[in-house]
Write a protein that holds these residues in place. Structure first.
Motif, PDB file in Angstrom:
ATOM      1  N   LEU A 187       1.780 -46.479 -10.311  1.00  0.00           N
ATOM      2  CA  LEU A 187       2.057 -46.941  -8.958  1.00  0.00           C
ATOM      3  C   LEU A 187       1.003 -46.422  -7.981  1.00  0.00           C
ATOM      4  N   PHE A 188       0.462 -47.318  -7.160  1.00  0.00           N
ATOM      5  CA  PHE A 188      -0.483 -46.913  -6.115  1.00  0.00           C
ATOM      6  C   PHE A 188       0.162 -45.843  -5.239  1.00  0.00           C
ATOM      7  N   GLY A 189      -0.575 -44.786  -4.949  1.00  0.00           N
ATOM      8  CA  GLY A 189      -0.075 -43.741  -4.059  1.00  0.00           C
ATOM      9  C   GLY A 189       0.262 -44.287  -2.684  1.00  0.00           C
ATOM     10  N   GLY A 190      -0.561 -45.185  -2.177  1.00  0.00           N
ATOM     11  CA  GLY A 190      -0.310 -45.777  -0.859  1.00  0.00           C
ATOM     12  C   GLY A 190       0.954 -46.608  -0.831  1.00  0.00           C
ATOM     13  N   LYS A 191       1.232 -47.291  -1.928  1.00  0.00           N
ATOM     14  CA  LYS A 191       2.464 -48.086  -2.017  1.00  0.00           C
ATOM     15  C   LYS A 191       3.677 -47.150  -1.988  1.00  0.00           C
ATOM     16  N   LEU A 192       3.590 -46.051  -2.739  1.00  0.00           N
ATOM     17  CA  LEU A 192       4.689 -45.086  -2.731  1.00  0.00           C
ATOM     18  C   LEU A 192       4.856 -44.485  -1.338  1.00  0.00           C
TER      19      LEU A 192
END
Length: 173
Positions: free
Chosen positions: A31-36
């Motif tokens: 999972l993209f860190g920015g999405k999280l």
């Protein structure tokens, strides 16, 4: 303090679960860190609004600690709750867990603290109730919040100093 000026921590709990699909992931299949981080801000803001029953604004993302990658195919669950309050500000804790859906194995994937400020109808800070912890976990989060608040103040001043430094450099270039 009247009872209306107090709210239970458990009444602020907000939970969000999402399935991690390939478009949500980076080239490593996680999972993209920015999405999280967007998920964290979303669930935390809902918790803060439920508590304040006013609009809120994110004052700061105090910490996001990525502990374990969340892989494509996993479910990611975020649990947010208000852990401490000032006059108009609220600290919100978000616990992120991942679950391998085929095996049921769960892991703590990230932990985060954010600060929100409640706003009145004119967009000005407005007072919030006191949050009341009941469980051992809630009491620990509440009792340790003042230390985190002190760290936030120091970090915020450092950020202001750094911004002033860079602003002066920009104006002199």
């Amino acid at each position: 303090m009247e009872q209306a000026d107090k709210k239970l921590m458990k009444d602020t709990v907000t939970i969000k679960t999402s399935h991690v699909f390939p478009p949500d992931a980076n080239h490593l299949g996680t999972l993209f860190g920015g999405k999280l981080m967007a998920y964290i801000d979303d669930v935390a803001s809902i918790s803060a609004i439920k508590f304040a029953r006013n609009l809120v604004v994110t004052a700061s993302t105090d910490s996001v600690d990525f502990i374990k990658p969340i892989r494509i195919g996993d479910a990611v669950t975020l649990k947010a709750m208000v852990t401490w309050t000032g006059r108009s500000s609220m600290e919100v804790f978000v616990k992120v867990t991942s679950e391998h859906l085929l095996t049921g194995e769960k892991s703590i994937a990230a932990l985060s603290f954010l600060t929100f400020v409640a706003l009145d109808d004119n967009g000005k800070p407005t007072s919030v109730p006191q949050v009341i912890p009941e469980t051992e976990e809630e009491r620990w989060l509440n009792e340790t919040a003042e230390l985190r608040a002190a760290h936030r103040k120091v970090r915020k001043q450092e950020s202001k100093d750094l911004a002033a430094f860079f602003s002066n450099k920009l104006n002199n270039e």
